[in-house]
Enzyme design. Sequence first.
Site, PDB file in Angstrom:
ATOM      1  N   ARG A  23       0.712  -1.417  -0.090  1.00  0.00           N
ATOM      2  CA  ARG A  23      -0.186  -0.002  -0.046  1.00  0.00           C
ATOM      3  C   ARG A  23       0.857   1.220   0.087  1.00  0.00           C
ATOM      4  NH1 ARG A  23      -5.578  -0.463   2.203  1.00  0.00           N
ATOM      5  NH2 ARG A  23      -6.368  -1.924   1.053  1.00  0.00           N
ATOM      6  N   ARG A  27      -3.040   7.083   1.037  1.00  0.00           N
ATOM      7  CA  ARG A  27      -3.697   8.046   1.789  1.00  0.00           C
ATOM      8  C   ARG A  27      -2.448   9.099   2.606  1.00  0.00           C
ATOM      9  NH1 ARG A  27      -8.956   5.294   3.458  1.00  0.00           N
ATOM     10  NH2 ARG A  27      -7.313   3.731   3.691  1.00  0.00           N
ATOM     11  N   ARG A  36      -6.336  11.757  -5.953  1.00  0.00           N
ATOM     12  CA  ARG A  36      -7.504  11.110  -5.945  1.00  0.00           C
ATOM     13  C   ARG A  36      -8.547  12.097  -5.869  1.00  0.00           C
ATOM     14  NH1 ARG A  36     -11.433   9.322  -3.048  1.00  0.00           N
ATOM     15  NH2 ARG A  36     -11.691   7.268  -2.214  1.00  0.00           N
ATOM     16  N   ASP A  73      -6.752  -2.576  -7.320  1.00  0.00           N
ATOM     17  CA  ASP A  73      -7.366  -3.191  -6.042  1.00  0.00           C
ATOM     18  C   ASP A  73      -7.680  -4.601  -6.401  1.00  0.00           C
ATOM     19  OD1 ASP A  73      -8.345  -2.024  -3.293  1.00  0.00           O
ATOM     20  OD2 ASP A  73      -9.839  -3.540  -3.913  1.00  0.00           O
ATOM     21  N   TYR A 148     -15.143 -11.063   0.265  1.00  0.00           N
ATOM     22  CA  TYR A 148     -15.846  -9.728  -0.045  1.00  0.00           C
ATOM     23  C   TYR A 148     -17.155 -10.167  -0.834  1.00  0.00           C
ATOM     24  CZ  TYR A 148     -11.682  -7.556   2.155  1.00  0.00           C
ATOM     25  OH  TYR A 148     -11.039  -7.205   3.155  1.00  0.00           O
TER      26      TYR A 148
HETATM   27  O1  CP3 Z   1      -0.004  -1.657  -2.552  1.00  0.00           O
HETATM   28  C1  CP3 Z   1      -0.151  -0.457  -3.384  1.00  0.00           C
HETATM   29  O2  CP3 Z   1      -0.030   0.553  -3.164  1.00  0.00           O
HETATM   30  C2  CP3 Z   1      -1.189  -0.998  -4.467  1.00  0.00           C
HETATM   31  C3  CP3 Z   1      -2.599  -0.614  -4.352  1.00  0.00           C
HETATM   32  C4  CP3 Z   1      -3.178  -1.523  -3.550  1.00  0.00           C
HETATM   33  C5  CP3 Z   1      -4.625  -1.135  -3.107  1.00  0.00           C
HETATM   34  N1  CP3 Z   1      -5.193  -2.172  -2.518  1.00  0.00           N
HETATM   35  C6  CP3 Z   1      -5.021   0.288  -3.171  1.00  0.00           C
HETATM   36  C7  CP3 Z   1      -5.991   0.803  -2.054  1.00  0.00           C
HETATM   37  C8  CP3 Z   1      -3.424  -3.007  -3.199  1.00  0.00           C
HETATM   38  C9  CP3 Z   1      -2.203  -4.044  -3.564  1.00  0.00           C
HETATM   39  C10 CP3 Z   1      -4.424  -3.370  -2.519  1.00  0.00           C
HETATM   40  C11 CP3 Z   1      -4.803  -4.700  -2.085  1.00  0.00           C
HETATM   41  C12 CP3 Z   1      -6.072  -4.946  -1.177  1.00  0.00           C
HETATM   42  N2  CP3 Z   1      -7.283  -4.336  -1.595  1.00  0.00           N
HETATM   43  C13 CP3 Z   1      -6.173  -6.037  -0.396  1.00  0.00           C
HETATM   44  C14 CP3 Z   1      -5.163  -6.959  -0.015  1.00  0.00           C
HETATM   45  C15 CP3 Z   1      -4.046  -6.417   0.881  1.00  0.00           C
HETATM   46  C16 CP3 Z   1      -4.694  -5.950   2.355  1.00  0.00           C
HETATM   47  O3  CP3 Z   1      -4.436  -4.757   2.392  1.00  0.00           O
HETATM   48  O4  CP3 Z   1      -4.875  -7.005   2.845  1.00  0.00           O
HETATM   49  C17 CP3 Z   1      -7.551  -5.981   0.068  1.00  0.00           C
HETATM   50  C18 CP3 Z   1      -8.009  -6.854   1.059  1.00  0.00           C
HETATM   51  C19 CP3 Z   1      -8.226  -4.839  -0.764  1.00  0.00           C
HETATM   52  C20 CP3 Z   1      -9.671  -4.435  -0.412  1.00  0.00           C
HETATM   53  C21 CP3 Z   1      -9.781  -3.208   0.034  1.00  0.00           C
HETATM   54  N3  CP3 Z   1      -9.407  -1.859  -0.734  1.00  0.00           N
HETATM   55  C22 CP3 Z   1     -10.355  -2.536   1.149  1.00  0.00           C
HETATM   56  C23 CP3 Z   1     -10.715  -3.379   2.489  1.00  0.00           C
HETATM   57  C24 CP3 Z   1     -10.114  -1.287   1.069  1.00  0.00           C
HETATM   58  C25 CP3 Z   1     -10.820  -0.219   2.112  1.00  0.00           C
HETATM   59  C26 CP3 Z   1      -9.924  -0.013   3.166  1.00  0.00           C
HETATM   60  C27 CP3 Z   1      -9.089   1.102   3.118  1.00  0.00           C
HETATM   61  O5  CP3 Z   1      -7.902   1.124   3.607  1.00  0.00           O
HETATM   62  O6  CP3 Z   1      -9.797   2.051   3.087  1.00  0.00           O
HETATM   63  C28 CP3 Z   1      -9.590  -0.660  -0.202  1.00  0.00           C
HETATM   64  C29 CP3 Z   1      -9.611   0.673  -0.386  1.00  0.00           C
HETATM   65  C30 CP3 Z   1      -8.083   0.750  -1.036  1.00  0.00           C
HETATM   66  N4  CP3 Z   1      -7.309   0.227  -1.664  1.00  0.00           N
HETATM   67  C31 CP3 Z   1      -7.440   2.032  -0.861  1.00  0.00           C
HETATM   68  C32 CP3 Z   1      -6.024   1.971  -1.422  1.00  0.00           C
HETATM   69  C33 CP3 Z   1      -5.138   2.980  -1.419  1.00  0.00           C
HETATM   70  C34 CP3 Z   1      -7.740   3.372  -0.075  1.00  0.00           C
HETATM   71  C35 CP3 Z   1      -8.760   3.841  -0.958  1.00  0.00           C
HETATM   72  C36 CP3 Z   1      -8.857   5.400  -0.738  1.00  0.00           C
HETATM   73  O7  CP3 Z   1      -8.065   6.153  -1.365  1.00  0.00           O
HETATM   74  O8  CP3 Z   1      -9.676   5.844  -0.308  1.00  0.00           O
END
Ligand code: CP3
Length: 338
Positions: A23, A27, A36, A73, A148
């Site tokens: 990640r 943010r 964003r 994602d 999910y």
């Molecule tokens: O790692 C990176 O920089 C690449 C981008 C990436 C994102 N999500 C961007 C993201 C990767 C590799 C993921 C994987 C992901 N997404 C997983 C597996 C890894 C982990 O964290 O366990 C999972 C379970 C998800 C599903 C997901 N996406 C959730 C549960 C959420 C909400 C939680 C949160 O942090 O807000 C997301 C949103 C998400 N994916 C964000 C980002 C940068 C935040 C969204 C935003 O900018 O508002």
Amino acid sequence: MARNLIRVLEGESLSPPPVWLMRQAGRYLPEYRETRAKAGGFLDLCYDPDFATEVTLQPIRRFGFDAAILFSDILVIPDALGRDLAFVAGEGPKLRPLQVEEIERLDPSLAETHLAPVIATVGRLRSELPDETTLIGFCGAPWTVATYMIAGHGTPDQAPARLFGYRHPQAMEKLLFLLAEMSADYLIRQLQAGADCVQIFDSWAGVLDEASFEAFAVAPVRRMVEKVRAAIPGAKIIGFPKGAGALLSTYRQKTGVDAVGLDWSVPWSQAKAMQTDGAVQGNLDPLRLIAGGRALEEGVDRILEALGDGPLIFNLGHGITPDAPIAHVEALLKRIRG
Ligand code: CP3
């Protein structure tokens, strides 16, 4: 000359080890928040090659990590299946909960078109990244994506998907197989478009008992690894079955992945033993990065002492959080690289 992270995936030990953070585009970076806001919603960011390329490059420009990870994602796969994915501010992902009767009718035929902008982003990234920076593609593991899809949102223990698996084992197998096929095709396209390696995120592997772990976490990932390698011999793959504990030790051998990602609960002795047959990735507690100072330095030092003379990719044990101070990320890199 192969990129350093790929050399480690091939079994080399490098000092200092290559480092990136799960990640790392997110943010905690003001430039991410700015892009964003311009993109509108989170999914608009994921499906726009200009914006997605920009946010992937931001942490590379700022910190010079050894690897960039494609910005997208794991839930774009259910989105491509028409499961009405939405990201609700402050609530995380929402999808239309999957009913058992719907599994027969899931149709992957639109996925290639739906995911084309993500593949375009991969191509753009490989041409815009510094030559020495590894580009990591990714997808979710079938089990984590299914959790999910079934619940329709995040849950603390994925009870809905676990119950679904016990009540409808054949439907679950069918769903996981469909997701494995789609996800393998998606990874193949990422690798063909310029990704140097890929990571499979099984963030919810740790809630499964041993039998379910074999059936729901190991078997579909093994199928994916076989399919990807049949299309791209020697494709480099990192598996991250978060929270799998004692079951981590045989994960590489059972699935065929090149490297295993470790969360921060994995003991040094277990991680060290796992390095005898290949690379490990991890495993700093993300909260040490928030705390900074001694907690951060000691955390980094312990990992380097325990695992630094074997094949290691330095990372956090899970994703970086929005409250991570930028100065602490800089301190982390300085501690690793000297
Ligand atoms: O790692 C990176 O920089 C690449 C981008 C990436 C994102 N999500 C961007 C993201 C990767 C590799 C993921 C994987 C992901 N997404 C997983 C597996 C890894 C982990 O964290 O366990 C999972 C379970 C998800 C599903 C997901 N996406 C959730 C549960 C959420 C909400 C939680 C949160 O942090 O807000 C997301 C949103 C998400 N994916 C964000 C980002 C940068 C935040 C969204 C935003 O900018 O508002």
